[in-house]
Design an enzyme around this catalytic site. Structure first.
Site, PDB file in Angstrom:
ATOM      1  CE1 TYR A   1      54.898  27.780  -0.371  1.00  8.14           C
ATOM      2  CE2 TYR A   1      54.133  28.775  -2.418  1.00  8.14           C
ATOM      3  CZ  TYR A   1      54.931  28.815  -1.299  1.00  8.14           C
ATOM      4  OH  TYR A   1      55.754  29.889  -1.088  1.00  8.14           O
TER       5      TYR A   1
ATOM      6  CG  ASP B   1      59.228  22.451   2.091  1.00  3.80           C
ATOM      7  OD1 ASP B   1      58.795  21.636   1.272  1.00  3.80           O
ATOM      8  OD2 ASP B   1      59.458  23.643   1.810  1.00  3.80           O
TER       9      ASP B   1
ATOM     10  CE  LYS C   1      60.797  20.164  -1.521  1.00  2.55           C
ATOM     11  NZ  LYS C   1      60.077  21.455  -1.659  1.00  2.55           N
TER      12      LYS C   1
HETATM   13  C1  B12 Z   1      58.957  31.588   7.325  1.00  8.79           C
HETATM   14  C2  B12 Z   1      59.671  32.071   6.089  1.00  8.79           C
HETATM   15  C3  B12 Z   1      58.992  31.978   4.883  1.00  8.79           C
HETATM   16  C4  B12 Z   1      57.607  31.400   4.761  1.00  8.79           C
HETATM   17  C5  B12 Z   1      56.613  32.524   5.079  1.00  8.79           C
HETATM   18  C6  B12 Z   1      55.319  31.988   5.633  1.00  8.79           C
HETATM   19  C7  B12 Z   1      54.473  33.087   6.117  1.00  8.79           C
HETATM   20  N1  B12 Z   1      53.211  32.883   6.025  1.00  8.79           N
HETATM   21  O1  B12 Z   1      54.954  34.124   6.606  1.00  8.79           O
HETATM   22  C8  B12 Z   1      57.603  30.951   3.268  1.00  8.79           C
HETATM   23  C9  B12 Z   1      58.137  29.532   3.202  1.00  8.79           C
HETATM   24  C10 B12 Z   1      56.292  31.002   2.564  1.00  8.79           C
HETATM   25  C11 B12 Z   1      58.658  31.873   2.708  1.00  8.79           C
HETATM   26  C12 B12 Z   1      58.752  32.173   1.398  1.00  8.79           C
HETATM   27  C13 B12 Z   1      59.702  33.022   0.856  1.00  8.79           C
HETATM   28  N2  B12 Z   1      60.730  33.588   1.505  1.00  8.79           N
HETATM   29 CO1  B12 Z   1      61.001  33.430   3.359  1.00  8.79          CO
HETATM   30  N3  B12 Z   1      61.571  33.078   5.046  1.00  8.79           N
HETATM   31  C14 B12 Z   1      60.990  32.594   6.171  1.00  8.79           C
HETATM   32  C15 B12 Z   1      61.950  32.501   7.343  1.00  8.79           C
HETATM   33  C16 B12 Z   1      62.434  31.070   7.410  1.00  8.79           C
HETATM   34  C17 B12 Z   1      61.414  32.898   8.721  1.00  8.79           C
HETATM   35  C18 B12 Z   1      60.703  34.249   8.800  1.00  8.79           C
HETATM   36  C19 B12 Z   1      59.880  34.245  10.042  1.00  8.79           C
HETATM   37  O2  B12 Z   1      58.777  33.725  10.040  1.00  8.79           O
HETATM   38  N4  B12 Z   1      60.433  34.725  11.172  1.00  8.79           N
HETATM   39  C20 B12 Z   1      59.761  34.688  12.459  1.00  8.79           C
HETATM   40  C21 B12 Z   1      59.094  36.037  12.773  1.00  8.79           C
HETATM   41  C22 B12 Z   1      58.338  35.951  14.086  1.00  8.79           C
HETATM   42  O3  B12 Z   1      60.129  36.982  12.895  1.00  8.79           O
HETATM   43  P1  B12 Z   1      60.132  38.396  12.133  1.00  8.79           P
HETATM   44  O4  B12 Z   1      59.522  38.279  10.801  1.00  8.79           O
HETATM   45  O5  B12 Z   1      61.449  38.982  12.269  1.00  8.79           O
HETATM   46  O6  B12 Z   1      59.108  39.262  13.016  1.00  8.79           O
HETATM   47  C23 B12 Z   1      59.459  39.784  14.279  1.00  8.79           C
HETATM   48  C24 B12 Z   1      60.056  41.164  14.215  1.00  8.79           C
HETATM   49  O7  B12 Z   1      60.829  41.412  13.059  1.00  8.79           O
HETATM   50  C25 B12 Z   1      58.934  42.096  14.377  1.00  8.79           C
HETATM   51  N5  B12 Z   1      58.128  42.456  13.235  1.00  8.79           N
HETATM   52  C26 B12 Z   1      58.034  41.947  12.005  1.00  8.79           C
HETATM   53  N6  B12 Z   1      57.127  42.598  11.290  1.00  8.79           N
HETATM   54  C27 B12 Z   1      56.620  43.548  12.073  1.00  8.79           C
HETATM   55  C28 B12 Z   1      55.662  44.539  11.827  1.00  8.79           C
HETATM   56  C29 B12 Z   1      55.339  45.409  12.831  1.00  8.79           C
HETATM   57  C30 B12 Z   1      54.320  46.449  12.579  1.00  8.79           C
HETATM   58  C31 B12 Z   1      55.968  45.311  14.094  1.00  8.79           C
HETATM   59  C32 B12 Z   1      55.609  46.243  15.142  1.00  8.79           C
HETATM   60  C33 B12 Z   1      56.921  44.350  14.329  1.00  8.79           C
HETATM   61  C34 B12 Z   1      57.237  43.470  13.320  1.00  8.79           C
HETATM   62  O8  B12 Z   1      58.128  41.398  15.285  1.00  8.79           O
HETATM   63  C35 B12 Z   1      58.182  39.990  15.031  1.00  8.79           C
HETATM   64  C36 B12 Z   1      58.152  39.292  16.346  1.00  8.79           C
HETATM   65  O9  B12 Z   1      59.276  39.618  17.092  1.00  8.79           O
HETATM   66  C37 B12 Z   1      63.076  33.494   6.907  1.00  8.79           C
HETATM   67  C38 B12 Z   1      64.490  33.111   7.350  1.00  8.79           C
HETATM   68  C39 B12 Z   1      64.728  33.411   8.790  1.00  8.79           C
HETATM   69  N7  B12 Z   1      65.196  32.433   9.528  1.00  8.79           N
HETATM   70  O10 B12 Z   1      64.490  34.521   9.242  1.00  8.79           O
HETATM   71  C40 B12 Z   1      62.974  33.473   5.389  1.00  8.79           C
HETATM   72  C41 B12 Z   1      63.271  34.746   4.619  1.00  8.79           C
HETATM   73  C42 B12 Z   1      62.652  35.923   5.350  1.00  8.79           C
HETATM   74  N8  B12 Z   1      62.574  34.497   3.288  1.00  8.79           N
HETATM   75  C43 B12 Z   1      63.198  35.000   2.328  1.00  8.79           C
HETATM   76  C44 B12 Z   1      62.754  34.872   0.984  1.00  8.79           C
HETATM   77  C45 B12 Z   1      63.658  35.487  -0.052  1.00  8.79           C
HETATM   78  C46 B12 Z   1      61.571  34.219   0.651  1.00  8.79           C
HETATM   79  C47 B12 Z   1      61.044  34.071  -0.769  1.00  8.79           C
HETATM   80  C48 B12 Z   1      60.920  35.405  -1.406  1.00  8.79           C
HETATM   81  C49 B12 Z   1      61.920  33.094  -1.546  1.00  8.79           C
HETATM   82  C50 B12 Z   1      61.389  32.849  -2.918  1.00  8.79           C
HETATM   83  N9  B12 Z   1      61.739  33.718  -3.834  1.00  8.79           N
HETATM   84  O11 B12 Z   1      60.716  31.866  -3.113  1.00  8.79           O
HETATM   85  C51 B12 Z   1      59.706  33.339  -0.596  1.00  8.79           C
HETATM   86  C52 B12 Z   1      58.530  34.150  -1.098  1.00  8.79           C
HETATM   87  C53 B12 Z   1      57.867  34.991  -0.066  1.00  8.79           C
HETATM   88  C54 B12 Z   1      57.361  36.353  -0.485  1.00  8.79           C
HETATM   89  N10 B12 Z   1      56.672  36.554  -1.585  1.00  8.79           N
HETATM   90  O12 B12 Z   1      57.618  37.270   0.247  1.00  8.79           O
HETATM   91  C55 B12 Z   1      64.477  35.675   2.719  1.00  8.79           C
HETATM   92  C56 B12 Z   1      64.448  37.201   2.701  1.00  8.79           C
HETATM   93  C57 B12 Z   1      65.816  37.718   2.280  1.00  8.79           C
HETATM   94  C58 B12 Z   1      65.931  39.167   2.414  1.00  8.79           C
HETATM   95  N11 B12 Z   1      66.510  39.658   3.519  1.00  8.79           N
HETATM   96  O13 B12 Z   1      65.509  39.875   1.555  1.00  8.79           O
HETATM   97  C59 B12 Z   1      64.728  35.040   4.119  1.00  8.79           C
HETATM   98  C60 B12 Z   1      65.526  35.915   5.103  1.00  8.79           C
HETATM   99  C61 B12 Z   1      65.469  33.725   3.844  1.00  8.79           C
HETATM  100  C62 B12 Z   1      66.737  33.918   3.058  1.00  8.79           C
HETATM  101  N12 B12 Z   1      67.858  34.108   3.706  1.00  8.79           N
HETATM  102  O14 B12 Z   1      66.725  33.894   1.841  1.00  8.79           O
HETATM  103  N13 B12 Z   1      59.464  32.323   3.640  1.00  8.79           N
HETATM  104  C1  LIG Z   2      55.442  24.309  -3.682  1.00  6.41           C
HETATM  105  C2  LIG Z   2      56.056  25.653  -3.722  1.00  6.41           C
HETATM  106  N1  LIG Z   2      55.709  26.546  -4.630  1.00  6.41           N
HETATM  107  C3  LIG Z   2      56.256  27.765  -4.684  1.00  6.41           C
HETATM  108  C4  LIG Z   2      57.210  28.181  -3.799  1.00  6.41           C
HETATM  109  C5  LIG Z   2      57.840  29.538  -3.963  1.00  6.41           C
HETATM  110  O1  LIG Z   2      57.027  30.612  -3.788  1.00  6.41           O
HETATM  111  P1  LIG Z   2      56.542  31.517  -5.017  1.00  6.41           P
HETATM  112  O2  LIG Z   2      55.293  30.865  -5.459  1.00  6.41           O
HETATM  113  O3  LIG Z   2      56.357  32.853  -4.381  1.00  6.41           O
HETATM  114  O4  LIG Z   2      57.579  31.533  -6.050  1.00  6.41           O
HETATM  115  C6  LIG Z   2      57.613  27.304  -2.837  1.00  6.41           C
HETATM  116  C7  LIG Z   2      58.633  27.755  -1.906  1.00  6.41           C
HETATM  117  O5  LIG Z   2      58.996  27.255  -0.943  1.00  6.41           O
HETATM  118  C8  LIG Z   2      57.031  26.012  -2.774  1.00  6.41           C
HETATM  119  O6  LIG Z   2      57.401  25.120  -1.852  1.00  6.41           O
END
Ligand code: B12
Ligand SMILES: Cc1ncc(COP(=O)(O)O)c(C=O)c1O
Ligand code: B12
Ligand SMILES: Cc1ncc(COP(=O)(O)O)c(C=O)c1O
Lengths: 270, 524, 270, 524
Positions: B270, B305, B377
């Site tokens: 991860y 996941d 899980k």
């Molecule tokens: C995928 C995801 C993850 C993945 C990310 C993988 C990765 N490599 O990106 C993983 C599982 C790692 C993850 C982890 C976390 N996540 Co997350 N994650 C999501 C999730 C499910 C989807 C986001 C996504 O991919 N959307 C799809 C993309 C295409 O959409 P988008 O980002 O909106 O982008 C579009 C537009 O906004 C725009 N856009 C975006 N950026 C930019 C930039 C520019 C320049 C432009 C022009 C356009 C643009 O264009 C895109 C295309 O249309 C959301 C929930 C949800 N359903 O939204 C939560 C969410 C974003 N995560 C959240 C959180 C809190 C976390 C964690 C911090 C949780 C934790 N503490 O462990 C962690 C840590 C991440 C960190 N350090 O930031 C929260 C944020 C809450 C908030 N509003 O503050 C959300 C909303 C979930 C929740 N309700 O708690 N996450």
């Molecule tokens: C294996 C694992 N580690 C860590 C995290 C959380 O991310 P962080 O390392 O930023 O706390 C997740 C979240 O989904 C996870 O699945």
């Protein structure tokens, strides 16, 4: 950190004390075009939500759009301002109710029940009146000293007045469940007016009790009835109220043979 | 996990294929295990110090554990481990304890040396004794947990797993207690967004995290105490989870053992894929952290996941299975028992596609039957959760139903606001009502669920399995590190020498000594 | 009856034009006792919902209560007041973008992308930048005349400034997905300040574009960036904006060899 | 219904028991059928006039049909039917048409007589011709529907059935069209609360109903036209439903046939139990209305679901089945084909009880397999819907799932605001999203649903069936009217001579003539 003892002033709570977060959903009669989310945000802002996030906008055909908004409400609730309709009377058991009626009224207390207007929802009034009762509590028919006449549904107010007179009802219990276009309020006012006309002497008219899931118990004054019961009412609450409102308090040594309604009327808002 | 799955299999998987899959996974894992056995990291060394009782931090908040390891590294290097030079320095009796030594050392006042001969023997012995105190505390915690579980009782599976994430431990506590009262069997405190890239573990009770709360020893202690309180109140042992992940994976595992956490997110890949942490660093760290978890009786939760948030849940279904087989292999190698390996998977198929629920059932059942003894899980929908909270609530219900129908061990109940904000208190309560209804209403519906042998579900499961075997074959042949570099998992490319934290890796010298692994590998 | 052409002034719509019905839910940090529903009704009324029906109240432990309210909102939305961030530039195909850059810039346009702060959500910025793209539209890397450097997640602002200078970036694209405690706003302000400090001559600094699902595109002025993209952004919208903002309009017969940022800056709020 | 259920049975019901149940139902129904064959009602007579073309109302809004029947009743009585005196009066050529006659008659200006001999023959012939015009229009409508269904196509089952209930036909229309665009296959316009007790059918387009819109011929016409428009747009025939129920059941059935409605709520006992309409009146009226429905190709929907709003859905499950068997018997006797008998049942079990969903599946599957050719109408939870709209949305999803798993013909999708208000536009849209997801995601999940022979579901189904047979035996022995008086259905007692509308019942004289039944019974 959440305080165990609530403050006098509180805000809505999302995940942090004081954050004010609320969820709102509604429809606007506009197409889901570029302007739509701005319109939704405007509505939310005018309701005091700021910042407002329009998190969902869904077209429902070409003329309507559904929105979900999250955001911070500026509202501070003042708990000291909250008007509570407290039960100002004791909750009696069936035995106590029977005893009170027998000893203080010396005849059966007559209760007339009905759904008026076009409302045919009888489950609520039946829950209060039928032996079966509600949530494990037996209904008023089970009380030996009450004579219950349940007229059922869709009873005309005029018929109810006539029947109340014929039965010499002490109390008339009316249920209203359908609230579309405020039907329950209109029907209650019609009830009040008809009883006021039939018994110009307010002390003589039967006690008027209305109930139903969407009534606000604080509206007695406005609607001119003696008591309003809302959702989840249990039969003993109603029976205890009847005792309280219809039977004069037991003054030491003195038991009046006939109840006067004066006591009840005195407690009513003018 | 106390309630192993006893349901008869429904998929009729070919045992020959399953055996092949495991054999290939072991083959693919082997070079990485060798790497992990012959290297250490700064965090592994700091864990040794923590087990021996070092605590506290300097004025800038950098823990003494870090300062001491830095000092050793700067003077004699870490190739022999931190224990030899440190306990050699302590032998003189000049320093009251480890912390005092660290303070002096970071002021530049300690001349470390690499002891040899009897001095080395003595350093090995004394360090082993010192670390033994920490291990003993871990053992005591394990016994305490067993006792509490026995006294209070374990809930039936699937266990309901809920997260709190306010950023403030003092907001988290009432929310966690409310969650437990509402029916949560496991409470996870999500970490602040930035923590995984910190190469130190913050100290003390914290109130300023973003989208999560810092994992600190004190926060662990506070939360475990709060849950003990509510466990007693409820007559049900409520588990606490955190994240042994990121650059401090070994230390956080250690602190978890010391503070009686019960489950830890802990994945072999991860950090590489989702935090751009160096692959070598991660593989070394995960091995040590798993040895600690094994000892502590902690159930690990892996992170497959997450792949489905960046890759498509149908196309990439087999990458989840491949990763699970690798995680299982690494876990076994580090000493974890089957019932400690909480493999992760998720309900992330696009709800717009036809038969999406049956596809989910196929995947979930495959994982269930491939790992019959694992406390799986199962993660809720996240990617396809939008601002439509009603639709989200519905999707979460079907996830809950899939959990019940396929006998998952732990279900992380979804939040209707997943697409919007970190959960509100009410979201959690509604989520508990949701899973409560589904569990109660569906009851033993699994008894009525019998996918036909050649039907949609069984065929899909077989296909995912065969794709997994195929991919494992390629990985075994070409190497796991190249596969990761190639974007195999989560369609994210991570080259073996890229990412953060490679500078924290040290190859073992011949005289490398680690009193912790010494103890941990002994009892195995 | 619903009018096909929306009026300028509209109310929320339940099932009848003008009924103003909305649904609201929230938590109050108070126990679910006799006072609770009154407190919830007060909050709703202070938000302008009248009558307000508190249709659900659920204790969440001893200190919190969750409520659902339905009722009539007094708010009238004035559609004429809605500020829309219109796309004031044409949406170009990849070929047109390439042509514009080649003919008007005469070198590749350099785009730097990153997630700053501790945000590790790269799916959004990747959707804009990676070849794979978003919703069937290829990302900016696919555009031959754009040189895209995607720095990935958790990039420090200082590193981003240095890299922008090193790459001679024309535009810097930053994604922010985590919004808890308004982290996205704080990070954007930090970004703005760092770039302002590094390029005191505003016309010389790279175009600053931020995006993420919870941004309000109308906040450019407040945040001091050149453009904000919200949820559902597609890559061509971004590419077209870059062409519009970075390349001077084609004046008849005259093609400037080097773009000036003057045009873009002139359009910005002061 | 175009898509009969072809799925193999899952319950293995004993065919012997099923046969016994039907035999007892026929026995129990027999005396009531005799009653219905030998009596008429004011509404049946008004229907005759309506088929012959009478329309319009007087200044007070009372239809000329009522005025004319009253006039006949007051002068010569109705025991011979309205046709003989009316067409006898028309024979003189004094009156332009029926309506003109009615106007005169209500002004007291017509001297009716009961014709005999050739005059009676003539009245019979001319009335039959006149009524034949209405029947022909019904036949044309049926052919039009068949043509449209063929051209536009029928949706797959379960059909999605949605209600609109604004009270204003002009608000209903856009809502119905929106519902159809959103996926509704059937749109029902709920009636205003008071209409069922009106002994006349209001006239014209109406905008002032409470919790529903008046059923009038003009409202029927407007709505059917609006749905034809949207059907063409969508390439799918969207059905329209209303209520042939209450004191004007026969006339509303007639108007439905004349305006090409497609399905009608029409129950043999609903009016008795839930509207306190006299039992004899109801049984007579329902027979005539069903003869019309049979001719019009209209699918009827019975109202057993309602019993579970006043009685407990587990305790009273067998009363639903008993009522369905009776409704089926009365329907067959009146000439309805199996695929026109949309028997009603509902998902009303208390969601707090364990295994509630499996109990629902048992009941739904029993009904499905007992009536394999019936287009079952499955009703959503109502009684246990509260102000918690999120929980309500979830319960509705499980209802939808039960519908898909047990092959229901028509599912009335539930509204999350069921416990609060008549539905908002958005409730309907969300409900369609809900059922859309469930149908799409669960797909052919029924293939994987196989309750074991002696498992929970099959045992429960068998038990409900045997309780039904037992109750039918008692009813066959003691009589249906006494059973109703006794509170057997919906725990509501309704004595045979109580309730509204008994004064509208007339026993047939020997020369009773009804040109409508004459035609309708001929073709059978
Ligand atoms: C995928 C995801 C993850 C993945 C990310 C993988 C990765 N490599 O990106 C993983 C599982 C790692 C993850 C982890 C976390 N996540 Co997350 N994650 C999501 C999730 C499910 C989807 C986001 C996504 O991919 N959307 C799809 C993309 C295409 O959409 P988008 O980002 O909106 O982008 C579009 C537009 O906004 C725009 N856009 C975006 N950026 C930019 C930039 C520019 C320049 C432009 C022009 C356009 C643009 O264009 C895109 C295309 O249309 C959301 C929930 C949800 N359903 O939204 C939560 C969410 C974003 N995560 C959240 C959180 C809190 C976390 C964690 C911090 C949780 C934790 N503490 O462990 C962690 C840590 C991440 C960190 N350090 O930031 C929260 C944020 C809450 C908030 N509003 O503050 C959300 C909303 C979930 C929740 N309700 O708690 N996450
Ligand atoms: C294996 C694992 N580690 C860590 C995290 C959380 O991310 P962080 O390392 O930023 O706390 C997740 C979240 O989904 C996870 O699945
Ligand atoms: C059961 C039911 C029916 C049954 C009624 C059977 C019967 N014999 O009563 C049937 C199926 C016949 C029915 C029909 C209709 N119904 Co209905 N029905 C319901 C339902 C599902 C439950 C109501 C109920 O029984 N609650 C249980 C009882 C115990 O609760 P209660 O009524 O709140 O009573 C308690 C308290 O309020 C209080 N109380 C109530 N009355 C009184 C009186 C006194 C004096 C006192 C002291 C206390 C008291 O004490 C009771 C015990 O605590 C509700 C939806 C819902 N989930 O609430 C819709 C609902 C009430 N029905 C509704 C409608 C619109 C109808 C119809 C008009 C629809 C139509 N056009 O066809 C019809 C026609 C009925 C008519 N003419 O009135 C709407 C009303 C909408 C509104 N707010 O205006 C509801 C809310 C459904 C909806 N969302 O559309 N219905
Ligand atoms: C058979 C039947 N008739 C009629 C109705 C509607 O009631 P009303 O007669 O008041 O329109 C229902 C409602 O559920 C029903 O099931």
């Amino acid at each position: 950190m959440s305080t165990p003892e609530p403050q006098r002033h509180v805000r809505a709570y999302g995940d942090t004390t004081g954050d004010g977060m609320v969820q709102l959903s509604f429809t606007l009669p506009i197409p889901n075009d570029a302007r739509a989310e701005g319109a939704a945000a405007q509505l939310a802002k005018k309701m005091g939500i700021d910042p407002a996030m329009v998190v969902h906008a869904k077209a429902m055909g070409p003329h309507f759009t559904f929105f979900v908004v999250y955001g911070r409400s500026a509202v501070v609730v003042d708990l000291a301002e909250v008007r509570v309709v407290d039960r100002e009377y004791p909750l009696l058991s069936a035995a106590d109710v029977n005893l009170a009626v027998r000893s203080r009224l010396k005849r059966k207390l007559v209760v007339l029940g009905a759904c008026i207007g076009t409302d045919a929802h009888t489950v609520g009034i039946d829950a209060i009146l039928n032996v079966k009762g509600f949530a494990g509590e037996k209904g008023l028919e089970y009380y030996r000293e009450l004579r219950v006449v349940n007229l059922g549904a869709q009873v005309l107010v005029a018929d109810l007045v006539a029947r109340a007179r014929a039965e010499q009802a002490d109390a008339v219990l009316v249920s209203q469940v359908v609230t579309q276009k405020d039907a329950h309020l209109a029907n209650t006012r019609e009830l009040r007016d008809a009883f006021a006309a039939a018994w110009p002497d307010r002390a003589a008219r039967p006690l008027l009790v209305v109930g139903g899931p969407r009534f606000d118990p604080a509206m007695t004054g406005e609607l001119g009835v003696d008591r309003i019961f809302g959702k989840g009412t249990s039969p003993p609450e109603v029976a205890s109220f009847l005792v309280h409102a219809l039977l004069p308090p037991v003054a030491a040594g003195q038991l009046p043979a006939v109840p006067t309604r004066a006591a009840a009327v005195a407690r009513m808002p003018a | 996990m106390s309630t192993p799955t006893t349901a008869p299999p429904k998929l009729d998987l070919d045992p020959q294929v399953v055996r092949t899959a495991r054999r290939l996974a072991a083959l693919a894992a082997e070079p990485v295990v060798r790497l992990a056995r012959s290297n250490s990291t700064v965090s592994v060394e700091r864990s040794v110090l923590r087990l021996a009782g070092i605590t506290g931090a300097d004025g800038e908040g950098i823990p003494w554990a870090n300062r001491l390891v830095e000092a050793v590294r700067d003077s004699v290097g870490l190739q022999s481990g931190v224990a030899l030079p440190v306990w050699d320095a302590l032998a003189g009796g000049e320093y009251a304890d480890l912390t005092a030594l660290a303070q002096q050392a970071s002021a530049g006042g300690v001349a470390f040396r690499l002891p040899t001969g009897p001095a080395a023997d003595r350093a090995r012995r004394t360090s082993r004794d010192a670390v033994g105190v920490g291990i003993a505390r871990i053992d005591t915690n394990r016994r305490t947990r067993d006792r509490l579980r026995e006294r209070l009782g374990d809930p039936p599976t699937p266990w309901v797993y809920l997260i709190v994430a306010t950023g403030d431990i003092y907001e988290d506590i009432p929310q966690a207690q409310a969650a437990a009262r509402g029916g949560a069997d496991v409470v996870a405190v999500i970490r602040s967004t930035g923590q995984s890239l910190l190469d130190y573990v913050p100290e003390g009770a914290t109130r300023e995290g973003y989208a999560g709360t810092y994992a600190t020893q004190e926060n662990f202690r506070l939360m475990r105490a709060a849950l003990d309180e509510v466990s007693a109140e409820l007559g049900r042992y409520v588990r606490l989870t955190n994240y042994a992940s990121g650059l401090c994976m070994p230390e956080i595992a250690t602190l978890a053992g010391l503070e009686r956490l019960d489950m830890m997110l802990n994945d072999c890949m991860y950090g590489i894929i989702f935090r751009d942490i160096n692959p070598q660093r991660t593989f070394i760290d995960q091995r040590f952290s798993r040895q600690i978890h094994a000892r502590a009786g902690i159930v690990i939760n892996t992170g497959e996941d997450n792949y489905l948030t960046t890759a498509d849940a149908v196309d990439a279904a087999h990458t989840v299975v491949v990763s699970q087989l690798l995680n299982e292999r690494f876990a076994h190698e580090a000493g974890l028992a089957d019932d400690q390996v909480g493999l992760g998977h998720a309900f992330e198929i696009n709800p717009e596609i036809p038969e999406s629920f049956r596809l989910e059932l196929a995947h979930a059942l495959l994982v269930r039957e491939l790992f019959p003894a694992a406390p799986l899980k199962y993660m809720p929908p996240t990617k396809h959760m939008t601002g439509n909270v009603f639709g989200g609530y519905l999707l979460d219900a079907f996830f809950n139903l899939a959990g019940v129908l396929t006998g998952q061990g732990i279900i992380l109940v979804g939040m209707m606001t997943e697409g919007i904000v970190t959960p509100f208190l009410s979201d959690r309560d509604l989520a508990l009502e949701n899973v409560g209804y589904v569990r109660r209403a569906a009851g033993h519906l699994a008894e009525d669920f019998h996918p036909p042998r050649d039907g949609f579900i069984a065929s899909r499961a077989r296909r995912v399995l065969s794709e997994s075997v195929e991919l494992l074959g390629r990985i075994a042949a070409d190497g796991l590190l190249p596969a990761i570099a190639d974007g195999t998992f989560g369609i994210t490319r991570r080259p073996a020498s890229g990412g953060k934290g490679l500078d924290g890796v040290v190859a073992h010298a011949e005289d490398y000594y680690n009193p912790a692994t010494d103890i941990l590998e002994e009892v195995q």
